[in-house]
Design a protein around this motif. Structure first.
Motif, mmCIF file in Angstrom:
data_model
loop_
_atom_site.group_PDB
_atom_site.id
_atom_site.type_symbol
_atom_site.label_atom_id
_atom_site.label_comp_id
_atom_site.label_asym_id
_atom_site.label_seq_id
_atom_site.Cartn_x
_atom_site.Cartn_y
_atom_site.Cartn_z
ATOM 1 N N SER A 203 0.823 -1.214 0.000
ATOM 2 C CA SER A 203 0.000 0.000 0.000
ATOM 3 C C SER A 203 0.856 1.264 0.000
ATOM 4 O O SER A 203 1.885 1.332 0.687
ATOM 5 C CB SER A 203 -0.906 -0.017 1.235
ATOM 6 O OG SER A 203 -1.490 1.252 1.391
ATOM 7 N N GLY B 136 -0.489 3.933 1.085
ATOM 8 C CA GLY B 136 -1.215 4.758 2.062
ATOM 9 C C GLY B 136 -0.353 5.086 3.268
ATOM 10 O O GLY B 136 0.717 4.508 3.468
ATOM 11 N N TYR C 48 -7.326 9.378 -4.013
ATOM 12 C CA TYR C 48 -6.355 8.693 -3.147
ATOM 13 C C TYR C 48 -5.216 9.637 -2.757
ATOM 14 O O TYR C 48 -4.774 9.668 -1.610
ATOM 15 C CB TYR C 48 -5.807 7.453 -3.869
ATOM 16 C CG TYR C 48 -5.076 6.502 -2.945
ATOM 17 C CD1 TYR C 48 -5.739 5.851 -1.908
ATOM 18 C CD2 TYR C 48 -3.717 6.251 -3.110
ATOM 19 C CE1 TYR C 48 -5.074 4.987 -1.046
ATOM 20 C CE2 TYR C 48 -3.039 5.381 -2.261
ATOM 21 C CZ TYR C 48 -3.729 4.749 -1.231
ATOM 22 O OH TYR C 48 -3.063 3.889 -0.395
ATOM 23 N N THR D 82 -7.003 3.356 1.764
ATOM 24 C CA THR D 82 -6.439 2.150 1.142
ATOM 25 C C THR D 82 -7.491 1.049 0.979
ATOM 26 O O THR D 82 -7.553 0.393 -0.066
ATOM 27 C CB THR D 82 -5.251 1.637 1.988
ATOM 28 O OG1 THR D 82 -4.238 2.628 1.943
ATOM 29 C CG2 THR D 82 -4.705 0.330 1.461
ATOM 30 N N GLY E 275 -2.255 9.431 -0.208
ATOM 31 C CA GLY E 275 -1.432 8.247 -0.503
ATOM 32 C C GLY E 275 -0.552 8.454 -1.727
ATOM 33 O O GLY E 275 -0.724 9.416 -2.480
ATOM 34 N N ASP F 75 1.706 2.326 -4.950
ATOM 35 C CA ASP F 75 0.575 1.550 -4.434
ATOM 36 C C ASP F 75 0.187 0.465 -5.447
ATOM 37 O O ASP F 75 -0.188 0.767 -6.589
ATOM 38 C CB ASP F 75 -0.620 2.483 -4.185
ATOM 39 C CG ASP F 75 -1.720 1.759 -3.447
ATOM 40 O OD1 ASP F 75 -1.859 1.966 -2.234
ATOM 41 O OD2 ASP F 75 -2.434 0.965 -4.101
ATOM 42 N N LYS G 232 -8.394 -0.712 -2.488
ATOM 43 C CA LYS G 232 -8.229 -2.161 -2.676
ATOM 44 C C LYS G 232 -9.548 -2.793 -3.117
ATOM 45 O O LYS G 232 -9.561 -3.696 -3.967
ATOM 46 C CB LYS G 232 -7.728 -2.820 -1.383
ATOM 47 C CG LYS G 232 -6.240 -2.585 -1.145
ATOM 48 C CD LYS G 232 -5.692 -3.501 -0.066
ATOM 49 C CE LYS G 232 -4.169 -3.358 0.010
ATOM 50 N NZ LYS G 232 -3.553 -4.276 0.961
#
Ligand code: ATP
Length: 432
Positions: free
Chosen positions: A333, A335, A375, A382, A347, A352, A386
């Motif tokens: 991630s 994030g 983001y 996150t 993020g 990512d 996802k």
């Protein structure tokens, strides 16, 4: 050789070497890893550096505009997003296309497992777009011999067994059987193809093979020789059943090779030999290349998704639940550590993995941009990112599995039969 991969970065090709402290970036057919810093952290692969080191050219806006003009088709989103980002002599292929002169597409897969992963579908999806766009023959090589030679444990029977299931996966991408020949090295080597393999191998010294691929004194000699097999597939005269028996004509027909950039060393070597070879006074055509980025491993952008490293990959046979669990558990991630910090600072989409997968698989440009902004500004967390990635991959894999279920052994036989192909509306396209 004009350019070389840094052969000092590793001794023996291997996909599972432990990460060591401070290592240079290594990208060749057997190792893909970004630079490792003094703390042992693997950095994202630096593709600009690769273009410089390998001596390839970036695909710029001008070339994209020409491609669109010449084909009358909007470039594929891989091209628009810089996923297919580099090339060698693509202009020459476009020149030939404009003049109505023949060329062909060549790509491949090393059957190292019984299912391809989502990363493998990148060059294949793009190859399908090229086949639909240019209406030319396509040759797909299954390097079962390579996977035997480069594995400590796999038997010949095992890798040959994977050929059938991998061919089914490849066919499920949607290639046209009239224009596509798939072959296994173990089955097809011989005749005109073997003559070309030997021609190529005669022009590569041990020193060159070591410098290009990083072999050492302990490498088995099959590995050292393998590059001649992968290289000779880029010569049209290896396929008389497709291009005709007259080698004086066929040596001049070039291949356009779509692949991820790790395969470039094979063809740098082949281009170098092609430039030195003539058949009865006729020069060999150098293969052209068009390179893709790697779909990153779940663990991060420092290496590629690989079928040989099970936990790095989402396989095309995975269930919706497996996809969900792999992304939720393993996808690296970009994030921030706490929700508060993430909301404040946002993020990093460049590292990512869930966002990177969306770059490859979410076709809607506007939606992708919306997600990126949300983001990066911290509006999207996150978990939400996802969830979108899981949905897109589940959709992509399910559509593939539907097509794959319809591919039977008879269809595989048809694609792998040594036979003439039909393209451009002619039973045998004109050979200039
Ligand atoms: P293995 O399956 O043993 O891990 P591999 O991943 O290198 O090997 P190959 O079958 O040797 O896979 O490669 C087939 C084609 O797919 C090549 O063009 C290669 O560059 C491409 N490819 C492999 N992995 C990726 C990836 N993660 N992203 C994009 N393309 C990939």
């Amino acid at each position: 050789m004009a350019t070389k991969v840094d052969a000092t970065a590793h001794d023996e090709p291997s996909n599972s070497e432990p990460v060591q402290k401070q290592q240079k970036q290594t990208v060749d057919p057997y190792n893909v890893q970004g630079e490792v810093d003094e703390n042992g952290v693997v950095k994202a692969i630096d593709y600009n550096k690769l273009v410089d080191e390998f001596g390839t050219k970036k695909i710029d806006d001008e070339l994209l505009a020409r491609l669109e003009r010449v084909t009358g088709k909007r470039p594929h989103h891989f091209l628009r997003r810089g996923i297919v980002f580099s090339h060698r002599d693509l202009e020459l292929i476009l020149d030939r296309y404009e003049r109505g002169e023949p060329f062909f597409l060549y790509t491949g897969r090393g059957p190292s497992s019984d299912s391809v992963h989502v990363g493998h579908t990148i060059p294949f999806e793009f190859t399908k777009w090229l086949q639909d766009t240019f209406d030319v023959p396509l040759i797909i090589m299954l390097t079962d011999d390579e996977k035997y030679l480069f594995s400590e444990k796999k038997t010949i029977e095992e890798v040959q067994g994977y050929c059938n299931s991998n061919a089914k996966d490849i066919i499920a991408i949607g290639f046209d059987p009239a224009k596509t020949f798939i072959f296994s090295d173990f089955d097809y080597v011989g005749g005109a193809f073997y003559r070309n393999i030997v021609r190529l191998s005669k022009h590569i010294t041990l020193n060159q093979a070591r410098a290009i691929f990083g072999f050492n004194e302990s490498s088995n000699i099959g590995r050292i020789h393998f590059g001649s097999i992968q290289g000779a597939t880029s010569w049209a005269s290896s396929f008389p059943h497709i291009f005709g028996e007259d080698e004086k004509e066929t040596v001049g027909i070039p291949a356009l090779i779509p692949c991820a950039i790790d395969q470039d060393p094979y063809f740098r070597m082949t281009r170098d030999v092609s430039a030195r070879l003539k058949y009865q006074g006729k020069p060999y055509a150098k293969p052209s290349l068009i390179h893709a980025l790697f779909l990153p491993a779940l663990q991060g952008p420092g290496t590629k998704m690989s079928a040989s490293i099970d936990e790095s990959a989402i396989f095309m046979r995975d269930t919706p639940n497996q996809i969900k669990n792999k992304i939720n558990k393993h996808a690296f991630s970009g994030g921030k550590v706490s929700e508060e910090e993430h909301r404040q600072l946002g993020g990093d989409t460049s590292v990512d993995v869930a966002f990177q997968y969306l770059r490859f698989f979410l076709e809607d440009d506007e939606e992708l941009e919306r997600i990126k902004v949300a983001y990066e500004t911290g509006e999207m967390l996150t978990g939400e990112l996802k969830a979108i990635c899981i949905r897109e991959l589940q959709r992509y894999v399910a559509a593939f599995q539907d097509r794959r279920a319809k591919v039977d052994d008879e269809t595989v036989k048809l694609f792998m039969e040594t036979r003439p192909l039909k393209w451009g509306g002619n039973p045998r396209a004109p050979i200039v």
